[in-house]
Design an enzyme around this catalytic site. Structure first.
Site, PDB file in Angstrom:
ATOM      1  N   CYS D 118      57.468   4.957 -61.718  1.00 42.57           N
ATOM      2  CA  CYS D 118      58.183   6.135 -61.230  1.00 42.57           C
ATOM      3  C   CYS D 118      59.677   5.858 -61.087  1.00 42.57           C
ATOM      4  CB  CYS D 118      57.590   6.585 -59.902  1.00 42.57           C
ATOM      5  SG  CYS D 118      55.814   6.888 -60.049  1.00 42.57           S
ATOM      6  N   VAL D 119      60.046   4.614 -60.927  1.00 43.07           N
ATOM      7  CA  VAL D 119      61.463   4.240 -60.909  1.00 43.07           C
ATOM      8  C   VAL D 119      61.910   3.803 -62.304  1.00 43.07           C
ATOM      9  CG1 VAL D 119      63.173   2.675 -59.920  1.00 43.07           C
ATOM     10  CG2 VAL D 119      61.345   3.583 -58.475  1.00 43.07           C
TER      11      VAL D 119
END
Lengths: 203, 203, 203, 203, 203, 203, 203, 203
Positions: D118-119
């Site tokens: 997600c990052v």
């Protein structure tokens, strides 16, 4: 000219010890307290032994950050201490920058608390201006290993060289015959295992 | 009489520092070198500050075990040093035992290298003769954590109390008003975080 | 009567929180700072939630040990604070002892900084006088794991029961139906993972 | 223009907090829960204090990933929350991308769960489009240290700068005199050791 | 007679090395492989040096447990090897028990794989029959630290003494003068740091 | 020609083992002693097995650094040993440099104590002169993990390849059929787990 | 009758698996998730293999604690599940106690989440009533190592025996010949290293 | 075309699983056994779920390296298995290379045992030929953390991207709506915490 990163050269180097203040020491969690205080004092003693110009700095030393570590001041009683009234990046303080530039040195050996701010910011600023920067990783401390490692990667990727205080001393010395007793005394005091080896020989 | 284990009482206690020799220090892997040397010297300084009778000992100091740590000797220049020609358990050395018994003390505070032998053997011997024994865990070192923990369990199950040097100092002091400055100086020197708190106050 | 160690009983217990002072927190190295502050406040909130008599204490709070943690005081604004002028063992302070004995409780729940001194000494004193003592291991801190573990063994061998703040809360509650929302709120605030489970349910 | 990586500039930066959802928090094993929740909230409070545009996002918040951390929402009640119906890389979500581009900022400060997906995915996407990306390592969590370290290397080698939330705050502040009390309050709340230093001064 | 646990006495002790088999070694995760193999061989060499009766055993050595460690067999070529066809607790094997009892010794020094079964079961059986048992913690291995620590507590609470191989050697030797060169050779081979100290002296 | 870093090629490589001296071993804290001695000897045995030219060096071997590890010398009795009278960087020693250049090799495989000085300095010097350098990370040791990691980053960023002794052996071998028994014997001796697998097969 | 703690006897033992619920698993931080889930299932499979009476329990399974781990239920589909409406100590629940006592067994093998509450409370209650209690340490989890270790000491000092699931299986089996294939299958599935040894043999 | 490293694209990728053999698993010490076996199987299940061409390989599977992990073979029964008779670098094996090239893919996802050899060698070979390489760090194992970290740096500096199996799955999936149930089932099986979140929802 080789693109390989060079060694520290005694005639080209200045030492910056930034914000080694009594309050800030309590924030340091990536080293044990005994080890960290020893490393900081060892770097100072190294700077003194080799006669390198050294600049100390503090940040808001009337507040919670606390005063400059007294034992550090004892080793370097004559070094200038730049008391920053607010600038977080020492590079932003005109007095600091003037003092640094007056040394005429192009190699910066830097340590401080905390690694990710008080060391990282002037490191990036110095690299941007073309200095060679050697970050002394074991005389710099911060909140956690992940903060430290990330700051190391950030600085190294920007061009800084990561180094420990012992390697600083060895690169400055180059040859044990350039003053055997002085270097031995430095190591005996700040590296217990080395001290024990030396004591063993005196028997 | 309560069966609860008692505190260290200044008038009843003797300190044994066994085999803190330069060679043996290199065997110690359950502490970092800076921390361990500091702990050993802190215990010696505690013994000196409270004026406790203290007995130093070495084992075969002409051989690989090395000489008594010089910095320890500097703190306690007048303490007797029993140089054991071969006995591994100090308790087996008549001169050591005579010196100990001449103090008339019944509480033994003991530290040494290595924990599982040079500390554990006299601890068990002393307990068997009815002494109260306080093992100073952070001024004693050995090869590994598993060796240390096992020796701790063995000694504790035999009746010894496990303690650290700071607690030794505090039990001897009992009240800060029994000499505030001396205790503060002891902690300032040997506990960096405490030193920073004290330095911060001096501002 | 069974010789098995008993649980904490709400009607019989008093909480002692000793020397949770701002300076002393910087000595604590066996916990990370976030975790430790949370544990200390959680124990205070537990004491408040169950309405247990609670006694706070400080040691020389004008000096380097610092003041009582303000956040702790906010949770327990009405608890007595015994400011010891010098006694290291709270048990040696008459006002403390009087306050404690006035509660009439025979079960002591104790936490403090540092584990090996400020917790261990009153624990041993209380055990010697026949109290049941529950040492809250995660709301007590000290210099190192070896200091902590040794103090734990010493106290446990003397008869203390080692416990964490969560177990204290659970033994006092005994049944979730004795006030489900209060306990859930306590856990939601002080146990992030539990809070996430509860938040997830509210969806 | 220097090729040295620049600092975060308050006027150029936007903060992305991605998928800090109650279910996903239980996947995070490279931080202790207290520390990690504190770091996440500290980054949010930093964004708020400096008035940076901030975009929150969730992934399938009706399912096991859980809802947005309520405490995070309390700090930033007015920030847009992009609820992605399925896109794993937030960059693939048109609403997210539009919202981001509408800020006109070219420096992205990003954190999320999990670091490696997600990052990492939006970080690589943003770098490919010429953004400067600052990954906040201590407000991002994942399954293990090896997953974290590898994602860090992958992102750093692609051009991202790794940074911690404290350094984000310091780069935004630049000088303590730009609002001393606000920054001190931020640190007092989210850095226990700093809080203790500040409390100590108030004595 | 003192209740204090006694030392190992050379004339009263027998060594049991249980199930140090090539397959079982791959289960051991509480030691690094180099360290563990060395410890096992060091205990065997100690037994040999002091001439203690030693019994080796294997469990189902035709199956996945593997064969007796060849290097161990080389050190003790003449020791009896009891090949158990199925009994997990060596004590349940008549041949083993007969061989042990034929030695007439009442002090058992035991090590094996895994600590929580192959060591713990005969240890408890031997204690129940009145033997003194010394568990060699660093020549015994198992799946995890928690399995090890729990087995240690279980055995110690049942009356066993926990010890490491170095302490076994020292208690057997009692005095360095009882054969200085043999002991030094043993330590030089199996303790690298000690070996380096000895080599340093030979210069 | 590809810019991808190449493998070690047997015909192009020389091995440098620098300052593996008995005193300096006691400084090494980033490995356990058993593991580290084994790694050093394994690299030497690898050099010998593949017949690579190998140069040993010492630094001031009359002083506290101690003598060349005798077990290392036993494996490589015929390798030249350059005894440096003072130069810290072996590259600064003319005899060393002459010996190295006489081999005509352009790939350097290097290990030593300590990593950050005795390995890092000649590595940087060699890279500056166009050598390919392979740093054997597990046969090189130093004071701490942070010193090691920083030296690794410094050397890798300058162009060195980081490698472990096992990978050195495998790159030299390329195919098991190039002498199956020799390689198996090397691994059996220096990798306990591999040894156990091989022993298991012999059953 | 010997006072030595006895082994688990198949005919006398009952297994209690307490509160292995999906929500509570997210609180467990003293094990990695893969390892812990495997241990829990391994204990269940052990109970099933030996046909021991087994009682499962949950605490408020409609709330944040979550439902019984489905994979656990699959292994033991017929075991009674006591759904406690509020009692924290399972011993306080009449249905649980009745079910337990109906088994007529006097040896309790217990595991659960969290160790310090859901395991410790019934353990102390059972010991007080004269049961023998075996706490399965690796199928029980909690918030931190310090919480775990303290609960272990508390339970062990009260008379419980600490054990791991592998030792439970071995004590129940006593002899490999009591069903070689079943035990091997159990280990092959739940101990990867053992599985690899067995697979290797099948070649 | 951007120079930013790209994501894995389902249509361009092939998976290589190298030397996951029962003997070699016992060499892996940078992961716990449960975690590592799970990671390896999870990568295989990911490859299967997304229908990626997958090539398995073994090295000398008649010898100590052991046979291909049976559980891995069960997941991928139809994948080609290249049994290398001796080549250490799979790239050196003509059959392997032909099989790989026949897939026509230019993105390689690779994992194996050991990381520093069986993964590193083909990774460097593939990069040299212009492939994009994604090294799956948590499905690759080796002797120690230092060996792993060094191999990671070596491969990353040569151009490989380091990634974990979960990120591989997420990059292949791109959007949860591309088959929600399949991905959820994959995560439920191989990520215990995720499984618990999903089970909780089913209530």
């Amino acid at each position: 000219m080789s693109a390989t990163p060079g060694f520290i050269r005694k005639e080209d180097a200045v030492v910056l010890m930034l914000d080694h203040q009594t309050g800030l020491f309590s924030l340091v969690r990536d080293f044990q307290p005994d080890e960290f205080r020893n490393n900081v004092l060892a770097l100072a003693a190294t700077a003194k032994y080799f006669g390198l110009p050294t600049i100390l700095a503090t940040s808001m030393d009337q507040g919670p950050n606390g005063v400059l570590l007294p034992q550090l001041r004892e080793i370097l009683p004559d070094a200038p201490v730049i008391k920053r009234p607010g600038e977080i990046n020492a590079w932003d303080n005109p007095e600091f920058l003037t003092t640094l530039k007056a040394t005429g040195k192009k190699q910066i050996i830097v340590a401080g608390i905390v690694t990710d701010v008080c060391v990282a910011m002037p490191t990036l600023s110095a690299l941007a201006e073309g200095y060679e920067v050697f970050v002394v990783v074991d005389a710099s401390g911060t909140f956690s290993n992940v903060a430290r490692d990330s700051a190391h990667i950030r600085m190294a990727n920007a061009g800084a060289q990561l180094i420990n205080w012992f390697a600083v001393a060895c690169e400055l010395q180059r040859d044990w015959r350039n003053g055997l007793e002085g270097l031995a005394a430095l190591f005996e005091k700040h590296i217990p295992d080395y001290g024990n080896l030396i004591s063993g020989l005196k028997r």
